[in-house]
Design a protein around this motif. Structure first.
Motif, PDB file in Angstrom:
ATOM      1  N   VAL A 220       4.060  -6.649   3.325  1.00 24.09           N
ATOM      2  CA  VAL A 220       3.271  -6.824   2.105  1.00 24.09           C
ATOM      3  C   VAL A 220       4.157  -7.529   1.110  1.00 24.09           C
ATOM      4  N   GLY A 221       3.642  -8.522   0.454  1.00 22.52           N
ATOM      5  CA  GLY A 221       4.476  -9.159  -0.563  1.00 22.52           C
ATOM      6  C   GLY A 221       3.780 -10.301  -1.232  1.00 22.52           C
ATOM      7  N   GLU A 248      -3.023 -12.123  -7.985  1.00 21.33           N
ATOM      8  CA  GLU A 248      -3.685 -10.935  -7.454  1.00 21.33           C
ATOM      9  C   GLU A 248      -2.839  -9.685  -7.633  1.00 21.33           C
ATOM     10  N   VAL A 249      -1.520  -9.857  -7.640  1.00 17.56           N
ATOM     11  CA  VAL A 249      -0.653  -8.682  -7.720  1.00 17.56           C
ATOM     12  C   VAL A 249      -0.968  -7.871  -8.955  1.00 17.56           C
ATOM     13  N   ALA A 256      -5.098  -2.504  -3.795  1.00 15.51           N
ATOM     14  CA  ALA A 256      -5.405  -1.246  -3.105  1.00 15.51           C
ATOM     15  C   ALA A 256      -6.484  -1.445  -2.066  1.00 15.51           C
ATOM     16  N   LYS A 257      -7.479  -2.278  -2.420  1.00 16.82           N
ATOM     17  CA  LYS A 257      -8.582  -2.494  -1.482  1.00 16.82           C
ATOM     18  C   LYS A 257      -8.074  -3.167  -0.212  1.00 16.82           C
ATOM     19  N   ARG A 258      -7.279  -4.199  -0.382  1.00 17.60           N
ATOM     20  CA  ARG A 258      -6.807  -4.913   0.805  1.00 17.60           C
ATOM     21  C   ARG A 258      -5.934  -4.024   1.672  1.00 17.60           C
ATOM     22  N   SER A 292       0.713   2.897  -3.534  1.00 20.12           N
ATOM     23  CA  SER A 292       0.614   3.032  -2.081  1.00 20.12           C
ATOM     24  C   SER A 292       0.287   4.456  -1.656  1.00 20.12           C
ATOM     25  N   PHE A 293       0.460   5.412  -2.552  1.00 22.27           N
ATOM     26  CA  PHE A 293       0.189   6.796  -2.178  1.00 22.27           C
ATOM     27  C   PHE A 293      -1.233   7.202  -2.450  1.00 22.27           C
TER      28      PHE A 293
END
Lengths: 410, 196
Positions: A220-221, A248-249, A256-258, A292-293
């Motif tokens: 991811v980046g 987008e970041v 989160a959706k992706r 991410s959590f």
């Protein structure tokens, strides 16, 4: 390797002796901070200050006293002399010298033998190891780009996956050799599986190479330009990674959706994420970003600890650019690190994302022997939020006002 | 990375600073390293923003006042000598300081009186030598934020000023301040020990 360590220890002793002879002061680094601190709370300290200053008998703590200011004053001065966060953003200081001039704070002429040794070290590192490493790195990267592009042309299917996996692994292993990274993997049975998220503490971009050479991850980046961009585009052809546009970041929901979509597809690879958001110098773990959590997938924590004796891997992005950093890496003796795969964790019913993130963070810190800090890594570049100041103010107000109300009642 | 050597030869005016502040050479070396770490753009001096970057200081309710003490008289920069001069107030008092006190020499920066004076200056913004009721209110307001109402704060201020004020001028002079704190163990409360 052991001989190198012995040489380092001898070099440090020699330097200390030389310094004493010349009556210079040597700088001795301390990892735990330079001042003696007592870990008492705000309330205890203020009560103690008042007790020692006042001659009146105290049944309950009084209201404001002139001396309360001493507590805040001293605490403030202590943080100016030494605070927990600022020192995490510069490289860790070593107790014994490792023959690299960059880690030596007392670099001055001490003895002929030492200088000769150092010169020898420079010769070996720059003329022998460096060209070797550069050649390997070049091979590794070009193979990666070419290999993944070729694999990308194949139709989707098991053969493609198989080939892609091996191309990736092989190229990362070459890159690892290019840096002479000596990695010890622990608990490999806990390695991340499909549909999960792998989180690790972040010290440098090399973390990615180290983890990816032992497992097969989706990255991811941000989308970069230049060489990185070429690599990223090539990698995507072979297997699905999640690359974001810079714009987008900022949109957290989109991110989160992706991520959720990727995770729910069981055939897709585990995602590799570094929730600290920035590079920390490997003596501590800072606050994890909760994004991410929140997704709800199984989290596989990984702890990465570098041994700075042979080469410090920390990337001080405000001081060095990427190319300088890579050159420094390649001219150190070696990069030694340990990777621990921790057992997977899931969010419990009564935990929210922040608590879950902290739980994972503590587990990683404990395993890696790092200090667990609550501060945000973003402090490297921005100022701290005012909400933390309000908490201190609330604590203090309770002390002085709470009692005022008792008084007026009686 | 620890770039550049920071051994004693690179600290400017080392002997003068040592005499003035009483810090040992080892302590000065450590503080110099700290000064260089805080000095983010390697300017050779510190500005207010450098100190405001320290997270733990920014959450201290008196953080701004403490930063002010490094920039007296409207200065915008503080060099290493000025930095250490302020920190010297917090050096623990050792026996050698009080033993041979040469009456011609000025008082050491970390004497009890000077520590008190430092704390006094955190209150006394306009440096007129007195803490007025208004100044006391301001400091209290900093320490409690929005948690306490104006009236409560005013009554607390009035009570405190009344208790300390002896000559009835409605303000607390330095002498009255020192008197009300005469039993306090200032030496210990306002000292920070630097590890050897």
């Amino acid at each position: 390797m052991k001989t190198l360590l012995k040489i380092f220890a001898w070099a440090t002793l020699r330097m200390e002796r030389g310094a004493k002879e010349k009556n210079h002061q040597l700088y001795k680094p301390y990892t735990n901070g330079i001042i003696a601190k007592d870990p008492t709370s705000l309330e205890e300290e203020i009560k103690e200050i008042r007790r020692s200053g006042s001659s009146k008998a105290l049944d309950n703590t009084q209201e404001f006293e002139l001396s309360d200011i001493f507590y805040f004053c001293r605490k403030g001065m202590e943080t100016i002399m030494d605070d927990e966060v600022t020192k995490r953003f510069s490289a860790e200081e070593l107790e014994s010298w490792n023959l690299l001039s960059r880690t030596n704070y007392n670099f001055q002429y001490i003895s002929l033998r030492l200088t000769v040794l150092w010169g020898l070290g420079v010769l070996i590192r720059y003329c022998f190891l460096l060209p070797l490493r550069i050649a390997l790195a070049f091979t590794g990267i070009s193979l990666l780009v070419v290999g993944t592009t070729v694999v990308g042309y194949l139709p989707n299917g098991r053969f493609k996956e198989f080939l892609s996996k091996h191309v990736h692994l092989m190229c990362y292993r070459i890159c690892v050799r290019a840096l002479t990274a000596i990695i010890t993997y622990h608990d490999r049975k806990n390695r991340p599986r499909n549909g999960g998220i792998c989180v690790a503490n972040h010290t440098s971009p090399i973390d990615v190479i180290i983890l990816a050479s032992d497992g097969y991850y989706a990255m991811v980046g941000q989308v970069h330009g230049g060489l990185m961009g070429v690599i990223q585009r090539a990698m995507v052809k072979a297997c699905p990674h999640v690359w974001f546009e810079r714009s987008e970041v900022k949109d957290r929901h989109l991110v989160a959706k992706r991520l959720t979509e990727h995770v729910q597809d069981k055939s897709k690879l585990p995602i590799l994420i570094f929730p600290e958001g920035t590079c920390i110098n490997n003596t501590s773990v800072m606050m994890f970003k909760k994004g991410s959590f929140e997704i709800g997938a199984t989290v596989y924590p990984v702890a990465i600890k570098y041994d700075p004796q042979f080469g410090d891997a920390f990337w001080n992005s405000s001081k060095y650019g990427m190319v300088t950093y890579l050159l420094r890496m390649m001219t150190s003796w070696a990069i030694v690190c340990s990777v621990w795969y921790l057992p997977p964790m899931t969010r419990e019913a009564d935990e929210d994302a922040v608590q879950f993130a902290n739980r994972v963070k503590s587990a990683i810190a404990r395993q890696g022997g790092l200090v667990d800090l609550l501060w945000d890594g973003g402090l490297k570049r921005e100022k701290v939020k005012d909400t933390f100041k309000e908490e201190q103010q609330k604590l203090y107000s309770k002390m002085i006002v709470g009692n005022h109300e008792d008084r007026s009642r009686s | 990375m620890g770039s550049g050597s920071s051994h004693t030869a690179t600290i400017p005016d080392l002997d003068d600073i040592r005499r003035e502040t009483g810090f040992s050479q080892a302590s000065l070396l450590r503080l110099y390293r700290r000064f260089r770490t805080l000095d983010q753009n390697k300017k050779g001096y510190l500005s207010r923003t450098d100190l405001e970057q320290i997270g733990a200081l920014a959450v201290n309710p008196l953080g701004d006042r403490i930063i002010d003490s490094f920039f007296p008289d409207g200065n915008l920069k503080v060099d290493f000598a000025g930095f250490v001069r302020v920190l010297a107030h917090f050096r623990p008092i050792e026996e050698e300081d009080t033993g041979n006190q040469d009456p011609k020499e000025p008082e050491p920066l970390n004497s009890r009186m000077n520590k008190l004076r430092f704390a006094f200056q955190l209150y006394d913004l306009d440096r007129d030598g007195k803490i007025s009721r208004q100044e006391m209110l301001q400091v209290l307001r900093l320490m409690v934020g929005v948690q306490v109402t104006e009236e409560q704060l005013e009554s607390i201020t009035d009570r405190t000023v009344q208790e300390a004020d002896e000559d009835g001028d409605g303000a607390v002079s330095f002498h009255e301040f020192a008197k009300s704190l005469e039993k306090m163990n200032i030496e210990q409360k306002m000292s920070i020990r630097i590890l050897k």
